[in-house]
Design a protein around this motif. Structure first.
Motif, PDB file in Angstrom:
ATOM      1  N   UNK A 138       0.838  -1.042  -0.076  1.00  0.00           N
ATOM      2  CA  UNK A 138      -0.035   0.106  -0.064  1.00  0.00           C
ATOM      3  C   UNK A 138       0.842   1.453  -0.030  1.00  0.00           C
ATOM      4  N   UNK A 139       1.978   1.313   0.696  1.00  0.00           N
ATOM      5  CA  UNK A 139       2.708   2.741   0.760  1.00  0.00           C
ATOM      6  C   UNK A 139       3.239   2.645  -0.656  1.00  0.00           C
ATOM      7  N   UNK A 140       3.891   1.548  -1.310  1.00  0.00           N
ATOM      8  CA  UNK A 140       4.474   1.880  -2.515  1.00  0.00           C
ATOM      9  C   UNK A 140       3.232   2.360  -3.545  1.00  0.00           C
ATOM     10  N   UNK A 144       3.924   5.723  -5.103  1.00  0.00           N
ATOM     11  CA  UNK A 144       3.966   6.046  -6.663  1.00  0.00           C
ATOM     12  C   UNK A 144       2.898   6.867  -7.430  1.00  0.00           C
ATOM     13  N   UNK A 145       1.663   6.813  -6.841  1.00  0.00           N
ATOM     14  CA  UNK A 145       0.679   7.808  -7.319  1.00  0.00           C
ATOM     15  C   UNK A 145       0.682   9.089  -7.073  1.00  0.00           C
ATOM     16  N   UNK A 149       5.926  10.347 -10.860  1.00  0.00           N
ATOM     17  CA  UNK A 149       5.361   9.361 -11.785  1.00  0.00           C
ATOM     18  C   UNK A 149       3.924   9.496 -11.537  1.00  0.00           C
ATOM     19  N   UNK A 150       3.316  10.221 -10.914  1.00  0.00           N
ATOM     20  CA  UNK A 150       1.883  10.267 -10.678  1.00  0.00           C
ATOM     21  C   UNK A 150       1.116  11.760 -10.497  1.00  0.00           C
ATOM     22  N   UNK A 181      -3.935   8.958 -11.124  1.00  0.00           N
ATOM     23  CA  UNK A 181      -3.109   8.203 -10.475  1.00  0.00           C
ATOM     24  C   UNK A 181      -3.653   7.712  -9.074  1.00  0.00           C
ATOM     25  N   UNK A 182      -4.200   8.799  -8.374  1.00  0.00           N
ATOM     26  CA  UNK A 182      -4.957   8.479  -7.033  1.00  0.00           C
ATOM     27  C   UNK A 182      -5.917   7.709  -6.890  1.00  0.00           C
TER      28      UNK A 182
END
Length: 292
Positions: A138-140, A144-145, A149-150, A181-182
């Motif tokens: 979940x952290x990753x 990332x989002x 990159x997000x 992304x989110x």
């Protein structure tokens, strides 16, 4: 229980959880804590945490396991709005029908409140009562989002594009990062908490990608057609700031047709999940039919 009743229960749960997980306004530094609470607890659709619960429901995830990811993604969203409204960004004075955080407090406090909300989101996940690997996943996903990159990358592309209209491929890429992304992270984290197989994670990522773009297309349409009172934020700002938008590129009829195509993609992707996905379907419909 109807989907509407489920959403009402989830929204109550979200408000209670957010209130409990934010610092007390009476604790020092009080101005910072008050600004954090102002930015988060002032209403909102709560679309992203609702997506966590709805996605998790497909795989019968325990709601208590979904709380930390749901709150974390909403705190990231709230921080992004605080920073997005700043004079150096979109320079907006109205959010959710009331003064933006930097107007209600001051610019420095708003910047710090956004920073603190972002770090609070990750601490919630790191401290969650979840298996270690699930916490890491979940952290990753959320990191990332949220970053270059997000969401932040999409915001940078939006700033770079101001003043000229992008081709459709570039416009969709920008919003896939800035808005999508989110949304994809919310859906993925819910599914991860339900131990969804890799194939289902891929399917739901496709659905969430269509949902993220549909959400933005609807936003662009509303910016043209709705009033500031309806939106709770300043209407017509996209055109005033020469923003690259779907109606500007495709025309209003073309933007609405594109929204219908994305809607079909979402529902086609969810067709194999039966009643378990009713809540996620309802959120998808809400995203494309909302009037604010």
């Amino acid at each position: 229980m109807t989907v509407e009743a489920t959403f009402a229960r989830w929204r109550d749960r979200i408000e209670h959880q957010l209130d409990a997980r934010l610092p007390s306004p009476s604790d020092a530094p009080r101005g910072l804590h008050q600004a954090m609470r102002y930015a988060v607890l002032g209403g909102g659709k709560r679309m992203r945490p609702l997506l966590v619960y709805a996605s998790g429901r497909i795989f019968t995830a325990d709601e208590s396991a979904l709380d930390a990811p749901a709150m974390a993604v909403e705190l990231i969203h709230a921080y992004s709005l605080v920073h997005d409204d700043l004079p150096a960004m979109d320079d907006d004075a109205l959010r959710r029908g009331r003064p933006t955080t930097h107007i209600a407090f001051d610019e420095a406090t708003a910047i710090l409140a956004g920073d603190a909300l972002q770090t609070r989101a990750f601490s919630l996940l790191a401290d969650a009562a979840l298996p270690a690997q699930l916490r890491v996943d979940c952290l990753q996903t959320l990191a990332h989002a949220s970053g270059a990159a997000g969401m932040c990358g999409g915001q940078a592309l939006d700033i770079d594009a101001t003043g000229h209209q992008q081709p459709l491929q570039d416009l969709e890429r920008m919003h896939a990062l800035k808005t999508g992304a989110l949304i994809r992270a919310a859906v993925r984290m819910g599914a991860l908490c339900g131990q969804a197989p890799a194939a289902d994670l891929a399917t739901l990522d496709t659905v969430a990608s269509a949902l993220g773009l549909a959400f933005q297309v609807r936003d662009d349409i509303l910016d043209v057609e709705a009033s500031s009172e309806q939106l709770g934020k300043t209407a017509g700002k996209d055109e005033a700031q020469a923003k690259s938008t779907f109606p500007a590129l495709l025309g209003m009829d073309g933007a609405k047709a594109h929204l219908r195509t994305l809607t079909e993609q979402m529902f086609d992707g969810l067709a194999g999940y039966g009643e378990a996905a009713d809540a996620l379907r309802a959120l998808a419909r809400l995203a494309v039919e909302r009037d604010h």
